[in-house]
Design a protein around this motif. Sequence first.
Motif, mmCIF file in Angstrom:
data_model
loop_
_atom_site.group_PDB
_atom_site.id
_atom_site.type_symbol
_atom_site.label_atom_id
_atom_site.label_comp_id
_atom_site.label_asym_id
_atom_site.label_seq_id
_atom_site.Cartn_x
_atom_site.Cartn_y
_atom_site.Cartn_z
ATOM 1 N N LEU A 106 42.737 41.458 42.275
ATOM 2 C CA LEU A 106 41.306 41.754 42.264
ATOM 3 C C LEU A 106 40.628 41.232 43.530
ATOM 4 O O LEU A 106 39.657 41.822 44.019
ATOM 5 N N ASN A 110 37.847 42.782 46.952
ATOM 6 C CA ASN A 110 36.573 42.268 46.440
ATOM 7 C C ASN A 110 36.285 40.933 47.111
ATOM 8 O O ASN A 110 36.280 39.873 46.480
ATOM 9 N N LYS A 113 33.747 38.187 45.812
ATOM 10 C CA LYS A 113 33.924 37.402 44.578
ATOM 11 C C LYS A 113 34.483 36.020 44.894
ATOM 12 O O LYS A 113 35.471 35.889 45.608
ATOM 13 N N ASP A 129 38.005 47.531 33.645
ATOM 14 C CA ASP A 129 36.795 47.851 34.402
ATOM 15 C C ASP A 129 36.917 47.616 35.900
ATOM 16 O O ASP A 129 36.064 48.074 36.671
ATOM 17 N N ASN A 130 37.958 46.900 36.315
ATOM 18 C CA ASN A 130 38.088 46.588 37.740
ATOM 19 C C ASN A 130 39.398 47.091 38.346
ATOM 20 O O ASN A 130 39.385 48.014 39.163
ATOM 21 N N GLY A 134 40.155 50.420 40.778
ATOM 22 C CA GLY A 134 40.106 49.987 42.172
ATOM 23 C C GLY A 134 41.035 50.757 43.089
ATOM 24 O O GLY A 134 41.922 51.492 42.646
#
Length: 246
Positions: A106, A110, A113, A129-130, A134
Amino acid sequence: MNLTSEVAKYLDFVVKNYPECTLSTLIIEDDEKFNDYFSVIRNSLQILYLLELYEDHEKISITSQFFIFKIRKSYTRFIYLYPLNEFYSIESILRQVSENVLRFCLTIHNKDKCIDDVKEMKYRNLWEDNLKKGDLYSHKNNILNYFNTQFRISSDYLHDKKEIDLLQFFECTLKQELPFDSNRLSIFNEYLRNFVLEIIVSETGINENEDYTIAQKHIIKETKKRIRKKEVFQCMNNLKISSEQY
């Protein structure tokens, strides 16, 4: 760093500190059954050295480094617990490693984050959801899907959603077979190595020719070379002779 010597030291450590365990017996007798477990041990140590190499690499963000550290810390526990044949402990470690592999993934695209954002994210949110939505998933879904599956398998065992055949577990122990599936561990190691090379290295833009010191290049060379059991056992004998002289 000489990985043949490191594997020999580990096997010597097992024999000295876990004298009653099945793995120790197989090492001492150089039993044919040991070959599969030797492969697991060798590959696990190679992966640990690769993880340590990238844990503080300057091209990897602090947030990403944190999750590499978590992966390496968990897999170091695996190396120490493996001789005990304790099913739930190994499943717990595979779950931790799988989860932190995905949390690392992740962080790749990203950059905004922070560690706490990623660490505290609910698993369902992380995956559904990620990661699945992605960019990384579009070309590395085989690796991501594998670790998601391993996370769920281990979770099911730890939460009693899957039953362990206790009779088979004890029969394996009595027959001097390690009850934990060496084939599963071999495949896990294969995917973990692919994660390091195809995601940690490739996706962070590390250049093998430009971004390594001479010492780091030596470590990479050691992790790629074929480590033969015969050479490891000879190294163990040398360690024994050396210790007897003092």
